[in-house]
Design a protein around this motif. Structure first.
Motif, PDB file in Angstrom:
ATOM      1  N   UNK A   1       0.830  -1.207   0.000  1.00 53.71           N
ATOM      2  CA  UNK A   1       0.000   0.000   0.000  1.00 53.71           C
ATOM      3  C   UNK A   1       0.862   1.254   0.000  1.00 53.71           C
ATOM      4  N   UNK A   2       1.924   1.241   0.798  1.00 55.78           N
ATOM      5  CA  UNK A   2       2.812   2.403   0.857  1.00 55.78           C
ATOM      6  C   UNK A   2       3.539   2.595  -0.469  1.00 55.78           C
ATOM      7  N   UNK A   3       3.988   1.506  -1.079  1.00 52.17           N
ATOM      8  CA  UNK A   3       4.698   1.626  -2.354  1.00 52.17           C
ATOM      9  C   UNK A   3       3.777   2.168  -3.446  1.00 52.17           C
ATOM     10  N   UNK A   4       2.529   1.730  -3.428  1.00 49.51           N
ATOM     11  CA  UNK A   4       1.563   2.269  -4.392  1.00 49.51           C
ATOM     12  C   UNK A   4       1.320   3.751  -4.137  1.00 49.51           C
ATOM     13  N   UNK A   5       1.303   4.146  -2.860  1.00 53.96           N
ATOM     14  CA  UNK A   5       1.131   5.557  -2.504  1.00 53.96           C
ATOM     15  C   UNK A   5       2.293   6.389  -3.037  1.00 53.96           C
ATOM     16  N   UNK A   6       3.528   5.915  -2.838  1.00 57.25           N
ATOM     17  CA  UNK A   6       4.692   6.653  -3.316  1.00 57.25           C
ATOM     18  C   UNK A   6       4.678   6.778  -4.835  1.00 57.25           C
ATOM     19  N   UNK A   7       4.294   5.717  -5.520  1.00 54.57           N
ATOM     20  CA  UNK A   7       4.234   5.773  -6.984  1.00 54.57           C
ATOM     21  C   UNK A   7       3.192   6.782  -7.446  1.00 54.57           C
ATOM     22  N   UNK A   8       2.041   6.794  -6.774  1.00 52.64           N
ATOM     23  CA  UNK A   8       0.984   7.728  -7.135  1.00 52.64           C
ATOM     24  C   UNK A   8       1.432   9.173  -6.890  1.00 52.64           C
ATOM     25  N   UNK A   9       2.052   9.423  -5.750  1.00 52.86           N
ATOM     26  CA  UNK A   9       2.494  10.781  -5.441  1.00 52.86           C
ATOM     27  C   UNK A   9       3.617  11.231  -6.369  1.00 52.86           C
ATOM     28  N   UNK A  10       4.462  10.292  -6.771  1.00 49.50           N
ATOM     29  CA  UNK A  10       5.537  10.642  -7.697  1.00 49.50           C
ATOM     30  C   UNK A  10       4.969  11.148  -9.022  1.00 49.50           C
ATOM     31  N   UNK A  11       3.815  10.613  -9.409  1.00 46.53           N
ATOM     32  CA  UNK A  11       3.189  11.014 -10.669  1.00 46.53           C
ATOM     33  C   UNK A  11       2.334  12.277 -10.539  1.00 46.53           C
ATOM     34  N   UNK A  12       1.876  12.568  -9.310  1.00 47.93           N
ATOM     35  CA  UNK A  12       0.880  13.625  -9.152  1.00 47.93           C
ATOM     36  C   UNK A  12       1.380  14.868  -8.418  1.00 47.93           C
ATOM     37  N   UNK A  13       2.342  14.713  -7.502  1.00 53.29           N
ATOM     38  CA  UNK A  13       2.824  15.871  -6.732  1.00 53.29           C
ATOM     39  C   UNK A  13       3.911  16.595  -7.518  1.00 53.29           C
ATOM     40  N   UNK A  14       3.730  17.900  -7.747  1.00 49.57           N
ATOM     41  CA  UNK A  14       4.645  18.651  -8.598  1.00 49.57           C
ATOM     42  C   UNK A  14       5.707  19.426  -7.825  1.00 49.57           C
ATOM     43  N   UNK A  15       5.499  19.622  -6.531  1.00 52.01           N
ATOM     44  CA  UNK A  15       6.502  20.324  -5.737  1.00 52.01           C
ATOM     45  C   UNK A  15       6.376  19.895  -4.282  1.00 52.01           C
ATOM     46  N   UNK A  16       7.303  20.371  -3.458  1.00 48.56           N
ATOM     47  CA  UNK A  16       7.334  19.967  -2.055  1.00 48.56           C
ATOM     48  C   UNK A  16       6.066  20.386  -1.326  1.00 48.56           C
ATOM     49  N   UNK A  17       5.561  21.568  -1.649  1.00 51.11           N
ATOM     50  CA  UNK A  17       4.355  22.071  -0.998  1.00 51.11           C
ATOM     51  C   UNK A  17       3.136  21.228  -1.284  1.00 51.11           C
ATOM     52  N   UNK A  18       3.119  20.559  -2.414  1.00 46.12           N
ATOM     53  CA  UNK A  18       2.016  19.656  -2.737  1.00 46.12           C
ATOM     54  C   UNK A  18       2.277  18.263  -2.165  1.00 46.12           C
TER      55      UNK A  18
END
Length: 203
Positions: A71-88
């Motif tokens: 679950x955590x690895x899927x979360x990191x993969x999703x955030x890597x694709x969707x978060x554009x900067x540190x604030x997000x």
């Protein structure tokens, strides 16, 4: 895991029954007879696959730990694709990681309790914890140009601060109760704000 249809179905029923009993009671105080009755499997079938109740408990916990890591690895993969900067990234990471821990807290409590005396649980538990820390570290360092000072040190510190705060509130550890019952949404929001400010601070 057995491969044949009926045998696999029997295995899955006994596994699910043991996991349900552990979650219902919040401990390991169940019998294999209860597993047999709840899972509609024979005692012989249980002993065919597990030499003892301890081994069944270990198998349930290890599977749960692997599910959490996935679950955590899927979360990191999703955030890597969707978060554009540190604030997000930081608020979303805190929120989503907190929810992974919250949803799995009952089984994590059981795992941590057993890990205190069972090396067959403490070893895989440490591996899962290390994977979580490494994943968070890599994810934060994608934004290293936005992090002031020693980015690697700060990313490591932030992970441990976040885990410690969430784990304390969810009673994941040696104490049975959290220090205070904070509002969960407020805790996530303020924790994210503090960590983001720390990561960005450059003096």
């Amino acid at each position: 895991m057995p491969q044949q249809g009926r045998s696999k179905a029997s295995y899955e029923r006994m596994f699910a029954a043991a996991r349900t009993l552990m979650l219902e009671r919040g401990d390991e105080e169940f019998t294999l007879i209860e597993v047999s009755q709840r899972g509609n499997v024979s005692i012989g079938s249980i002993y065919l696959r597990f030499e003892s109740k301890d081994n069944l408990v270990r198998a349930v916990i290890c599977e749960a730990l692997e599910e959490i890591a996935s679950s955590e690895e899927a979360m990191f993969e999703r955030l890597a694709n969707e978060a554009h900067d540190l604030g997000e990234f930081v608020p979303r990471y805190v929120h989503e990681y907190a929810e992974v821990l919250r949803v799995n807290a009952p089984l994590l409590r059981l795992a941590m309790r057993r890990a205190a005396f069972d090396p067959l649980i403490s070893a895989p538990g440490k591996q899962v914890a290390d994977r979580s820390a490494a994943g968070a570290h890599r994810a934060m360092l994608r934004f290293s140009d936005e992090i002031g000072g020693d980015a690697a040190l700060k990313a490591d510190s932030v992970y441990h601060i976040i885990f410690a705060a969430l784990a304390r509130e969810l009673s994941l550890g040696s104490t049975a109760e959290s220090a205070r019952n904070y509002d969960w949404e407020s805790l996530k929001r303020e924790l994210a704000r503090m960590c983001l400010a720390y990561l960005r601070e450059r003096s």
